[in-house]
Design an enzyme around this catalytic site. Structure first.
Site, mmCIF file in Angstrom:
data_model
loop_
_atom_site.group_PDB
_atom_site.id
_atom_site.type_symbol
_atom_site.label_atom_id
_atom_site.label_comp_id
_atom_site.label_asym_id
_atom_site.label_seq_id
_atom_site.Cartn_x
_atom_site.Cartn_y
_atom_site.Cartn_z
ATOM 1 N N ASP A 141 -2.399 -4.958 0.210
ATOM 2 C CA ASP A 141 -1.894 -6.223 0.738
ATOM 3 C C ASP A 141 -2.585 -6.645 2.039
ATOM 4 O O ASP A 141 -2.862 -7.836 2.239
ATOM 5 C CB ASP A 141 -0.376 -6.175 0.919
ATOM 6 C CG ASP A 141 0.116 -4.991 1.722
ATOM 7 O OD1 ASP A 141 -0.698 -4.159 2.173
ATOM 8 O OD2 ASP A 141 1.347 -4.883 1.901
ATOM 9 N N GLN A 186 0.812 -1.204 0.000
ATOM 10 C CA GLN A 186 0.000 0.000 0.000
ATOM 11 C C GLN A 186 0.854 1.265 0.000
ATOM 12 O O GLN A 186 2.039 1.242 0.330
ATOM 13 C CB GLN A 186 -0.941 0.005 1.201
ATOM 14 C CG GLN A 186 -2.029 -1.065 1.099
ATOM 15 C CD GLN A 186 -3.107 -0.885 2.145
ATOM 16 O OE1 GLN A 186 -3.092 -1.543 3.174
ATOM 17 N NE2 GLN A 186 -4.036 0.001 1.897
ATOM 18 N N HIS A 187 0.199 2.371 -0.340
ATOM 19 C CA HIS A 187 0.698 3.748 -0.180
ATOM 20 C C HIS A 187 1.739 4.179 -1.202
ATOM 21 O O HIS A 187 2.008 5.368 -1.329
ATOM 22 C CB HIS A 187 1.289 3.975 1.215
ATOM 23 C CG HIS A 187 0.490 3.454 2.347
ATOM 24 N ND1 HIS A 187 -0.862 3.699 2.477
ATOM 25 C CD2 HIS A 187 0.841 2.686 3.412
ATOM 26 C CE1 HIS A 187 -1.306 3.109 3.582
ATOM 27 N NE2 HIS A 187 -0.303 2.489 4.149
#
Length: 484
Positions: A243, A71-72
């Site tokens: 995830d 992520q991110h």
């Protein structure tokens, strides 16, 4: 029997699993490494995906696939769809000051007010990890790149787009779970917050209106077909997911159930029917991959705490576990605060690790091994406490990730966490979650297919509040020193 593929494009590697759509039976799998670092050229992910697919025997007989990703991560695209600069990953802490600035600015100069407003807006208070913080860093430190922004994607968005043929920026798609980790998407309303995106880029709202953000698909909505030029014209693409949401889906978690993942990062995540809005910033109010919510607390430090300690002691992980279990609870007073790469929960991006209460009695190899395990689990106990403070009832956790293979972690975890710990068979649960989503999309059903996860071992132990208290005191000492 139709086959589906699940892809886990994580920080360290790409994993591919091929499973039967109806039963979830594993047919074959493959993996490939990613380069190290906190910024990576996305082409490295694409190359690793190709290698992992080849190792898994290809996709010629696969009917559907989905991608779960770290992520991110910030993937910046220009008007032609070219990557502008290497992707900034979740564990890049250069954006720590940018996160503080964003909180202060939304609060008109008041951090407490800003934290409350961010939590109300998107369920999460910015920290260095979030995409919104990285966008502010980009605007401040690389304005020439920020000015070229035509589209913003997350790692899994970009990979799904490439698999689809990357026809145009308008074909970028994502899902609620990954979008909810950006800091400019409200998972409750299902809408992007262009005002927060504009704040991050230091622009007016009208000036960011033309920046393409991936269309957010429903959990079981097809993302189209694979690229025929890649030999994937027969493959239906799923929306993919972040995830952590992928792991929850792979484990089959339903509202009221909680996972503890110990991989590169440590994550305590609970599937919930209701959202959270934690102004303290400890709990992120994310979405899951099924239409529910996924409040979670995430650390920067997890399995690599054990990796580093094993390397220092000159043993493998089995040896580290044996040493840790040979020591008594509390390691004769030795305490490791494991902020080896800064920390996200608590939000101390500039922190370093520290060893407390060294004495002639405590300075032994078994005690150091035990302190590493207890330090890691003490950090995760703080995450469990943070979730409980938001009304999440955590009575047991499902433990997965690389560190879940450690006998010491499994046996010591219940005593520090204060809950029952269930450990399923080792597996690639993020990739499994992506595969399960692909099967769901393929079936068109109202709910994901019911896949078994195999045998589960259960661990219980008497709580050791004195050990937890000693760890908490040492961690508070570190925080107080950093905050002046």
């Amino acid at each position: 029997m139709a086959l589906v593929a699940g892809i886990d494009s994580s920080t360290q590697s790409c994993k591919v699993v091929i499973r039967e759509a109806d039963t979830g039976r594993l047919v074959r799998s493959g993996s490939a490494a990613h380069p190290p670092g906190t910024e990576v050229d996305p082409e490295a992910w694409w190359t690793a995906l190709g290698s992992a697919v080849e190792a898994a025997g290809g996709l010629a007989d696969v009917a559907a696939l989905a991608v779960a990703g770290q992520q991110h991560g910030l993937v910046c695209l220009d008007p032609e769809g070219r990557v502008i600069r290497p992707a900034l990953l979740w564990n890049d802490t250069r954006s720590a000051d940018a996160a503080v600035d964003l909180v202060r600015e939304l609060g008109d100069g008041d951090l407490a007010v800003g934290s409350s407003r961010w939590a109300d807006a998107v369920g999460t208070v910015p920290v260095a990890s979030l995409t919104v913080s990285k966008l502010r860093w980009l605007a401040d430190h690389e304005p020439q790149h920020a000015e070229r922004l035509a589209a913003i994607a997350l790692p899994h968005d970009w990979l799904t787009w490439r698999l689809s043929g990357a026809a145009s920026l308008d074909t970028l798609v994502t899902d609620r779970s990954d979008a909810s980790g950006t800091g400019y998407f409200d998972a409750v309303t299902g809408a992007y917050r262009h005002d927060l995106l504009a704040l991050a880029l230091r622009r007016h709202v009208a000036e960011v209106a033309d920046i393409v953000l991936p269309r957010v698909l429903a959990p079981n909505e097809p993302a189209g077909r694979g690229d025929a030029a890649l030999g994937l014209g027969h493959v239906t693409l799923g929306p993919g997911c972040g995830d952590n949401a992928g792991a929850a889906l792979g484990l089959g978690l339903v509202p009221g159930q909680t996972s503890l993942s110990l991989g590169t990062s440590g994550v305590v995540a609970s599937v919930s029917s209701t959202p959270t809005h934690d102004a303290s910033g400890l709990v992120s109010g994310f979405a899951d991959a099924t239409g529910h919510f996924l409040p979670l607390a995430c650390t920067l430090n997890a399995s690599r705490v054990l990796d580093a300690t094993a390397g220092l002691l000159g043993v493998d992980h089995a040896g580290l576990s044996e040493l840790a279990l040979a020591a008594t609870p509390g390691a004769d007073g030795l305490v490791l605060v494991p902020y080896l790469e800064g920390e996200r929960t608590p939000n101390l991006p500039t922190a370093t690790g520290s060893l407390h209460h060294l004495t002639l009695a405590s300075m032994t190899r078994p005690n150091l091994a035990r302190a590493a395990v207890e330090g890691l689990l003490g950090l995760m106990a703080g995450c469990v406490t943070a979730l409980a403070a938001q009304g999440v009832d955590v009575r047991r956790v499902t433990l997965v990730g690389g560190a879940a293979r450690s006998d010491a972690v499994r046996q010591i975890a219940p005593s520090l966490l204060g809950v029952t710990v269930d450990v399923p068979e080792p597996g690639e649960y993020v990739a499994d979650g992506a595969a399960r989503q692909a099967a769901w999309v393929l079936s068109g059903g109202a709910t994901p297919p019911d896949w078994a996860i195999g045998e589960v071992a259960t661990f219980d132990a008497d709580p050791t509040p004195d050990v937890v208290a000693r760890y908490s005191a040492a961690a508070d000492e570190v925080a107080a020193r950093l905050r002046g």
